[in-house]
Design an enzyme around this catalytic site. Structure first.
Site, mmCIF file in Angstrom:
data_model
loop_
_atom_site.group_PDB
_atom_site.id
_atom_site.type_symbol
_atom_site.label_atom_id
_atom_site.label_comp_id
_atom_site.label_asym_id
_atom_site.label_seq_id
_atom_site.Cartn_x
_atom_site.Cartn_y
_atom_site.Cartn_z
ATOM 1 N N GLY A 21 0.832 -1.200 0.000
ATOM 2 C CA GLY A 21 0.000 0.000 0.000
ATOM 3 C C GLY A 21 0.866 1.250 0.000
ATOM 4 C CB ILE A 23 2.918 2.160 4.671
ATOM 5 C CG1 ILE A 23 2.142 3.212 5.467
ATOM 6 C CG2 ILE A 23 4.077 1.600 5.459
ATOM 7 C CD1 ILE A 23 2.984 4.092 6.341
ATOM 8 C CB CYS A 134 1.796 8.601 11.060
ATOM 9 S SG CYS A 134 -0.002 8.684 11.079
ATOM 10 C CG ASN A 274 0.368 10.828 6.853
ATOM 11 O OD1 ASN A 274 0.772 11.628 6.011
ATOM 12 N ND2 ASN A 274 -0.664 10.048 6.637
#
Lengths: 302, 349
Positions: A21, A23, A134, A274
């Site tokens: 994804g 991240i 985050c 984040n």
């Protein structure tokens, strides 16, 4: 010579990213720059996802089939878990027997919580590291520093992230985000009365990732708070360059600190600090572990 | 503007009134209502035949905070006293994912709550997927509402409503959280939403521009069948749609609410006497909040921070509107005020 040692012979640790994804894909880019980490696999849900497409274009081998595809291959020195909180415990169970270091980017609250500027020394003593969240990565270094110097009764952490920077995993894990962030703040500040809140902003242009912290403490003064916050922020900037203090006030025993984090580039846009801060912290944890394992003289970062 | 000729379309259609006086009203009194106040109003609303009485902190379950205001009573205390006071009315609660969690929902269910509303910002319906799924598994009636709905187009709102129904909502709708709409805006949106879903559609108005009752009638005429309204309009800023005005107006144009007029007027008198220092009014700051499209609940903190920093609260509201602040982003107020004052408190000024 153990298995682990033989894997490290090449001078780099073998690494896989589980989850493709927002991240996972940004992590992939960051790992590729490391001198001590060798990214060998990115695992996604299915072939058609844009994450796996990007990984393939980037020249990294990809696989589907979740954690099993890692178990079926060579043991990896380090696996970054960028899936979902509810899956992490199973991933630990499957990968721990082969001595793999797991670095968890989901808010599962499973492993040892790591904040690089606060408890970096804990990294090598554990094999399941939690990067918390985050918001936690942005707030805990500041709150830890404040609580060392002041008597704090209550802490509140309000995170605002741009809608485009919040993937489905996080949307389905809001409760875990709240619980895990609260737990981390409690743990590293020693304050029991803690509340975490998450807002998602769809504004255009997208809102920069932001964490606002409110603290109740009778002995708070603006001079003290300001200097503590600026010092802690400078430390965080050593690995997350876009970390900035936007507001710092004290009124009637209520301290207020707002920070914003911009991304330094890679796969995520500027506003998505984040993703950048948690991934940069995770990378730093992996590199600290690599430095220890590979007995590199001196630290990867100083 | 198109003519809202309600008399032509309204028949003997039932409208369910949903009364968040004891939840949204909390924004007007810094979340300070006590047990006796909750009990007095809940008893009066129940006696009047108000179908749903919603209670809680202004931002719902689990939302007591410095960010929005700390509630005088815990969720437990509020639920206990209100549940106890209601005989016929359903007990409703509200929750924003990111503010409350499934633990808060479990707690509300343990208090025998009848109806749960899950709210998200108007473009973020996916944040409600997990909580609506949980409520569906628990067999609890669950509705979903899109906040600050003036920030999305009618087509987008319709899409998000359809997704909320897929997630398990058995009623979906919009809040005019900033009191920004005019009746034609409401007609267009509710029409689009009614075309996209086959569950009851909800409209929740605010009165910043004096339009709350007219907007609610426009919503009913466009097909909404659940309307929110508060006694004396008790709510943030200029207040919500005024319940004891809306109900007789609905009846007059041909809708049925099942609420007793005298009982309703009595409940409104109880609300004015027991819940609020003064009924909400469309004051200057509320007009600016409505024009700027900023959540009405920002009024109190904007006034507090503006006074402290010596800036014009109207400028703060327009700047918050420019930054597209969503409900819950009260922490932006300080930054905006500091920026307007020209103060550099950060480390990179």
């Amino acid at each position: 010579m153990t298995d682990n040692d033989s894997r490290a012979v090449a001078g780099r640790l073998s690494v896989a990213v589980l989850g493709a994804g927002l991240i996972g894909i940004d992590l992939m880019t960051k790992i590729a720059r490391s001198d001590h980490l060798d990214l060998r696999l990115v695992v996604g849900r299915d072939e058609a996802t844009s994450g796996l497409r990007q990984a393939r274009q980037f020249g990294v081998p990809v696989a589907t089939g979740g954690v099993q595809s890692l178990v079926d291959r060579e043991p990896f020195d380090v696996v970054f878990d960028a899936t979902s909180a509810s899956s992490h415990a199973e991933h630990v169970e499957k990968l721990a027997p082969s001595g793999t270091m797991l670095i968890d980017l989901t808010p599962s609250r499973n492993g040892q919580m790591i904040f690089p500027t606060v408890n970096r020394a804990d990294i090598c003593a554990h094999r399941d590291l939690s990067m918390v969240s985050c918001g936690g990565q942005a707030a805990v270094p500041i709150l830890h520093a404040i609580s060392q110097a002041h008597e704090i009764d209550y802490i509140e952490v309000v995170t605002t992230a741009a809608t485009l920077s919040i993937g489905r995993g996080t949307r389905m894990n809001l409760d875990e985000y709240v619980d895990t962030t609260q737990e981390a703040v409690r743990c590293f500040s020693g304050v029991t009365d803690v509340k975490a809140i998450l807002n998602i902003s769809p504004s255009r242009p997208p809102a920069t990732f932001r964490v606002a912290m409110s603290l109740l403490g009778r002995d708070l003064t603006i001079d003290s708070l300001h200097s503590i916050v600026l010092a802690a922020a400078a430390e965080v900037r050593s690995f997350a360059r876009g970390f900035e203090v936007k507001a710092c006030t004290v009124n009637d025993g209520e301290g207020f600190v707002a920070v914003e984090v911009t991304s330094s580039g890679d796969r995520v846009p500027r506003y998505a600090g984040n993703l950048d801060i948690i991934n940069s912290a995770a990378l730093l944890a992996a590199e600290s572990y690599a430095a220890d394992r590979l007995s590199i003289a001196g630290e990867v970062y100083s | 503007m198109t003519e809202v000729t309600s008399r032509n379309v309204a028949g003997d259609k039932p409208i369910q009134i949903h009364d968040p006086t004891l939840r949204d009203g909390h924004h007007a009194v810094r979340h300070s209502l006590g047990a006796e106040q909750l009990r007095a109003y809940a008893l009066a609303a129940d006696a009047a035949g108000v179908p749903v009485v919603e209670v809680g902190h202004g931002n719902g379950l689990g939302a007591s905070s410095l960010q929005v205001g700390r509630a005088r009573l815990s969720d437990d205390e509020m639920l206990t006293v209100t549940r106890d006071a209601l005989t016929n009315s359903k007990l409703g609660v509200f929750m924003l994912p990111g503010w409350g969690t499934i633990e808060d929902l479990k707690n509300a269910i343990a208090h025998d709550v009848d109806l749960v509303r899950i709210g998200t910002h108007c473009t973020e319906s996916s944040l409600a997927e997990r909580h609506l799924g949980f409520l569906r598994e628990q067999g609890v009636e669950a509705h979903a509402v899109l906040l600050m709905s003036h920030m999305a187009t009618p087509g987008k709102l319709a899409e998000h409503c359809a997704r909320l129904v897929e997630f398990g909502a058995t009623g979906v709708g919009i809040m005019d959280s900033a009191g920004h709409y005019l009746p034609a805006d409401v007609t267009e949106r509710i029409t689009a939403m009614c075309g996209a879903v086959d569950v009851p559609v909800i409209f929740h108005g605010h009165n910043n521009l004096g339009m709350a009752v007219a907007n609610s009638i426009a919503a009913a005429d466009a097909g909404a069948s659940i309307l929110d309204a508060c006694a004396r309009g008790f709510g943030a800023g200029a207040g919500n749609t005024q319940l004891e005005v809306l109900v007789p107006v609905l009846e007059r144009v041909g809708y049925r609410t099942g609420i007793d007029l005298y009982g309703l007027l009595d409940a409104a008198d109880v609300a004015e006497r027991d819940l609020m220092p003064a009924p909400p009014t469309v004051d200057s700051i509320s007009i600016v909040s409505g024009l700027a499209g900023v959540f009405s609940g920002f009024k109190t903190p904007v006034l507090d921070v503006s006074a402290r920093e010596g800036v014009d609260p109207r400028d703060v509201f327009f700047e918050l509107g420019r930054r597209q602040a969503v409900a819950g982003q009260e922490d932006l107020i300080v930054d905006v005020a500091l920026a307007l004052r020209g103060a550099g408190t950060g480390d990179r000024s």
